[in-house]
Design a protein around this motif. Structure first.
Motif: not given
Lengths: 796, 335
Positions: A335-341
């Protein structure tokens, strides 16, 4: 013989010998003492016989009764001594008898001499020689015998001592022999028996019950040997039955041992099986535990994957035909990937990067391809133009051809750093041109920035990045080094608040400079401590000025103290002056009281004098006499009035002439009853004269006013007609800068023609002239215009 | 049995130890526990002090609680003067100074005699024919005038039947006696043992020797000022006790006593062997002492050596109280 008996016998023998030795010593000592006494007595006899001979000589020479008495007394003493001699040996007894006989002979000779008449001359000399010879023969014989007896006794005593010693040594030798014999005869055999017994016991102890110990000895050891042999025989008898029993016991013991051995082997196998079973259980538990751990790890990994702040994704690298990475595909992400990118999982999974991010920079594919193909991890920061974000990326290859990325969005930090950099450049620009020594020390204590002003202040170059502590150790004054380094620790940790301090440095040229230090910690936007920023200013000039100021202040203080001391001294002096003034005033008051008292008394005396004159006048009948007394009274009154004025006015140096003259003239007036009323005018207001001149002035005025009353206004003279004024007497006393002027005048008939004051014969005018010249030292001018006028001028 | 043996050995050892200790304790003088009293004695370095030397060597003074200091003078007469002046408490002197002193004053007393001896001899030259006493008639005899030697010589001649008028007296001091004898300036001479070359003369073969004292002994007397005696009766008792014990020791151990004195005087053994027998050492007061002093006083009067004409009562100069108290048998004065 028994050992106990042998031992007791030895002790008894020893005790008997000891008693014999002591007895012998005692007996022999008594004998020796007795012989010594006898020897001493014999020596005493020899001595006394010598004295007897000497007394004989004396008697023979002087023939005095006293010497005869002495001789007889000495004779008796020697007789008693001889009687006390108690000797055992025949030879000694013969000597004693000889001594007694010689003493008796000596007595006979002495009596014979004593009975012979005293002779003189040659006969006398011969008698003396003969008598002395006779006595000498006896005496020398006795002395010889006594000496011989003493020697014999001495020899006997010595022999006795020698015998005693021999006996003692013999007994001691016998005792030693007894000890040796005892040892050889008894102790040695005892020891032999003991050795035999010991040897036998050892043989029996080794199991030889047939051995028999020698029991021929008759003592306690023999008894012991017999007992031992009996015991050995008893043991031998019970040994046979014991052997069979022991054999059976041995067989049973062997069977038991075999059984025990087998049992032990079974136990060992059993233990081994148990151990294997336990090991199996442990393995099962470990496997279960490992499985749980794996499950837990997966769960944790899943949680981590889902909740971690860093973006995470797994990709597959895609290469062209030459094997060069050209793209990669998203396989999974968190999920952090989605948030950061901003890219959603559903939009990217299974898709290629060039699809998802068409403008992706080639270096991303190049770096990831290198990681996926080489297996070497990579860490880097980079900017994605497509996403307009900065990322800090960790990439690694979980398996060949794949790579995973773990990344953070560092866009904000990058922008902050950029801002800081710009700010720093601005700051540096300012700081480089400041006059002070500006610096920034990082948490490690290194100078992140130092301004050129440092070299100017320190007199040495300072490198950026160098250790501030080393620099401070080199330049800070030894007295201030500790506090400065203590503060450096605060600068490094950032715990300190904005801070100021002053310390000294020593420049490279040796000059000491004062530094004013200001600093404060600096933090970034996230609150991270970045170090301490500070400024050092050379305040040496200010310090010197302050020191000068302090010094001057000290001088001022000293001066102030001095002034205070002087002021105190002044106060003390003033107090002293006041005290003295008080003393003076008191003394003055006392003086005034005294003067008042004096003047009062003088006045009283003069009053008494005046009263006396009055009394005298009461008996005087002649008018001339009355006038004379009147004059005298007036004169005295004039003087009394002076003193009265003085003490009444409390002024003793000068006389208030206004008061005085007014009183005086009116008193004079009361003494004269004139036919006409005479007007009296006194003008001396405010004039003060000292007493030396006031007194003659009073007397002069008294005389002149009296004269005026007496002679100026006779009944025949019409004053009003003649002078156009009623009768009057005027007294005027004035003063100017130079002199006093006294005028006494009347408007009466005037002076007779040819009047000359210096030649007048009347007492009153003579007195006026005398007083004016000699006491007032005044010039006198007499005018007779319209009456009489006397003018006196006296210098001030 | 073993215990009994050990017990017996212990008992025997204890008895032996006790005996040894008792012997040790009673064989040595016990020291007085009191602070020793100080006494100073004026002496001439001679055998006369034998009892003092022995008492000192045997620790008898310390045992009796006194500390005796012997101050040596060149002569006994100087020791006597020292005592009179108070330099010392007591002195060992000959009886003749006491006799001389007795004519003038009565402030000294004889406490006891410590030794008696005959040390004056008359030696006649054999080559001048002097073989017997009567051979002295007509001869010149050297004698120191005014000394006790002159007295001895006069009495010696009288007792031997020689009139004084029959011989010529020549004044020869003791120090010159041997030389005068050797060089023949006299036929006979009175000499005292101890004068220069006296041993050579007395032991030689050239002379005939007789004791000139004719039985009268010379005495070494312990004397003190009456004042001191009165103040120190206890001290005097301790002193006489020490000397009496020294006399007893000498009596019982003559060789050891003699060795102590010889060592103290540092005399050769041969010289000691000659001198020692002439002395009798004991603390005593003999009648002969009084008689001798009377004779000497009588002789002084007869020869005008003193202005006095009466023989003093010498019993007044003898204080026998202390000696009688501690050793009564040593006081043998009859009257």
């Amino acid at each position: 013989m028994k050992i106990r008996t042998q031992f007791i016998a030895g002790i008894v023998v020893f005790a008997i010998l000891l008693a014999i030795i002591f007895g012998l010593v005692l007996i022999t000592n008594q004998q020796v003492e007795k012989l010594f006494d006898q020897e001493t007595m014999a020596q005493g006899i020899a001595l006394e016989v010598g004295e007897l001979g000497y007394l004989s000589n004396d008697y023979i020479l002087y023939r005095e009764p006293q010497q005869a008495d002495r001789w007889n007394t000495k004779y008796a003493s020697i007789s008693a001594r001889i009687a006390r001699l108690s000797v055992d040996q025949p030879e000694q007894q013969a000597i004693v008898r000889n001594l007694a006989a010689n003493l008796k002979n000596s007595k006979s000779v002495f009596d014979d001499i004593a009975g012979s008449p005293l002779q003189s001359g040659a006969t006398g000399t011969g008698f003396v020689q003969l008598s002395w010879s006779r006595m000498a023969v006896q005496n020398q014989g006795m002395i010889f015998d006594a000496g011989r007896l003493a020697n014999l006794l001495h020899d006997e005593s010595e022999a006795l001592k020698q015998q005693r010693n021999i006996l003692i040594f013999s007994l001691m030798g016998a005792f030693v022999v007894f000890l040796l014999v005892s040892y050889l005869a008894f102790y040695r055999s005892t020891l032999r028996s003991l050795a035999s017994l010991q040897q036998g016991a050892a043989i029996v102890g080794s199991g030889d019950f047939i051995h028999s110990i020698d029991e021929s000895s008759d003592d306690e050891i023999g008894d012991l040997a017999r007992s031992f042999n009996r015991m050995t025989a008893d043991l031998r008898n019970i040994t046979a039955s014991k052997s069979e029993l022991e054999r059976e016991v041995d067989e049973r013991k062997r069977a038991e041992e075999d059984l025990q051995t087998k049992n032990e082997e079974l136990n060992a196998i059993n233990e081994e099986l148990t151990a294997l079973q336990e090991e199996l259980h442990q393995n099962i538990e470990e496997l279960t535990k490992a499985e749980q751990e794996v499950r837990s790890s997966r769960e944790q990994y899943r949680n981590l994957f889902e909740t971690m702040a860093e973006g995470f994704a797994v990709h597959e690298i895609l290469c062209d035909d030459q094997g060069t990475p050209v793209d990669y595909r998203f396989l999974s992400l968190n999920p952090a990937f989605e948030k950061l990118t901003g890219l959603k999982e559903r939009d990217v999974i299974g898709k290629r990067a060039t699809e998802v991010l068409p403008g992706i920079e080639p270096f991303w594919i190049r770096i990831y391809g290198k990681v996926a193909l080489s297996g070497k991890p990579a860490h880097f920061e980079n900017y994605s133009q497509e996403l307009d974000r900065h990322y800090e990326v960790d990439a690694y290859s979980p398996e060949p051809g794949k790579f995973a990325t773990l990344f953070l969005d560092i866009t904000e930090r990058k922008r902050g750093e950029q801002a800081l950099k710009e700010s720093e450049e601005r700051y540096r620009l300012v700081a480089d041109f400041t006059y002070d020594w500006e610096f920034w020390v990082d948490p490690l204590g290194n100078l992140r920035y130092v301004s050129p002003g440092a070299e100017r202040i320190l007199g040495r170059p300072v490198k950026q990045g160098s250790s501030l502590e080393e620099l401070l150790c080199q330049v800070v004054h030894p007295d201030d080094k500790e506090k400065r380094l203590r503060h450096l620790e605060q600068e490094k940790t950032g715990t300190g608040r904005p801070f100021e301090m002053e310390y000294r440095i020593i420049r490279q040229d040796g000059a000491t400079r004062w530094i004013h230090h200001v600093c404060q910690p600096i933090y970034d936007a996230q609150g991270n401590f970045l170090g301490t920023r500070g400024s050092n200013r050379d305040i040496t000039d200010r310090k010197l000025a302050e020191e000068e100021l302090i010094r001057k202040n000290d001088d001022l203080n000293a001066l102030n103290e001095e002034l205070t001391a002087t002021q105190e001294e002044l106060h003390q002096n003033v107090d002293e002056l006041i005290r003295r003034e008080h003393d003076l005033n008191r003394a003055l008051a006392e003086k005034e009281v005294l003067l008042s008292e004096i003047h009062h008394r003088v006045k009283n005396n003069l009053t008494a004098f005046i009263s006396l004159l009055s009394l005298e006048g009461s008996t005087e009948d002649t008018p001339a006499g009355k006038l004379l007394k009147q004059d005298l009274q007036n004169r005295a009154r004039s003087m009394a009035l002076i003193h009265e004025t003085l003490y009444r006015t409390n002024m003793y140096d000068e006389v208030d002439m206004g008061l005085y003259l007014t009183t005086l003239v009116h008193q004079i007036a009361t003494t004269f009853r004139t036919a006409k009323e005479v007007k009296i005018m006194v003008d001396a207001h405010g004039v003060m004269l000292d007493i030396n001149r006031a007194t003659p002035a009073g007397l002069i005025i008294n005389e002149l006013v009296t004269n005026s009353f007496k002679y100026a206004f006779p009944g025949s003279f019409d004053t009003v007609a003649a002078r156009s004024a009623p009768p009057a007497i005027m007294i005027n006393l004035t003063k100017n800068d130079k002199e006093y002027v006294l005028t006494v005048s009347d408007n009466g008939i005037g002076l007779p023609p040819g009047f000359d004051l210096t030649k007048t014969k009347t007492l009153g005018l003579k007195l006026v002239n005398f007083l004016a010249k000699h006491q007032m030292r005044a010039t006198v001018e007499v005018l007779a215009n319209k009456g009489t006028e006397f003018i006196f001028r006296m210098n001030k | 049995m073993k215990k009994k043996i050990v017990f017996t050995i212990i008992v025997v050892a204890a008895v032996a130890t006790a005996l040894i200790l008792a012997w040790y304790v009673f064989s040595f003088p016990q020291k007085s526990q009191d602070t020793p009293e100080m006494i100073s004695i004026g002496v001439k370095h001679a055998e006369a002090n034998a009892l003092f030397y022995i008492a000192e060597d045997r620790g008898l003074f310390t045992k009796n609680g006194i500390n005796v200091t012997m101050k040596e003078y060149p002569t006994k007469l100087q020791a006597f003067t020292g005592m009179e002046n108070g330099d010392v408490d007591a002195a060992i002197i000959s009886e003749y100074p006491v006799v001389v002193s007795a004519f003038g004053r009565e402030n000294i007393s004889v406490i006891g005699s410590t030794s008696r001896y005959q040390d004056q001899y008359i030696v006649g030259r054999k080559d001048r024919g002097i073989l017997h006493e009567v051979d002295l008639k007509g001869k010149t005899i050297g004698v120191p005038f005014g000394t006790i030697g002159e007295f001895y010589l006069g009495r010696f001649l009288t007792l031997n039947g020689v009139n004084r008028n029959e011989v010529t007296f020549k004044n020869v001091p003791f120090l010159q006696a041997a030389d005068s004898f050797s060089n023949g300036s006299v036929d006979a001479v009175v000499i005292f043992d101890g004068a220069p070359r006296s041993t050579e003369i007395l032991n030689g073969d050239d002379g005939t020797i007789w004791p000139v004292q004719a039985g009268q002994a010379s005495y070494d007397l312990l004397t003190a000022r009456n004042e001191w005696i009165t103040i120190h009766p206890g001290t005097l008792t301790k002193l006489l006790n020490s000397l009496a014990e020294a006399g007893d020791y000498l009596e019982k151990h003559p060789d050891e006593g003699k060795a102590i004195v010889r060592k103290k005087l540092n005399r050769p053994a041969s010289e000691m062997a000659t001198i020692w027998p002439r002395f009798q050492f004991s603390i005593s007061l003999d009648q002969s002492l009084v008689t001798a002093m009377e004779d000497e006083a009588r002789w002084m009067i007869a020869n005008n050596i003193t202005e006095k004409k009466t023989v003093p009562d010498f019993r007044k100069f003898i204080d026998a109280r202390t000696l009688r108290e501690i050793k009564p048998e040593a006081v043998r004065i009859i009257g």
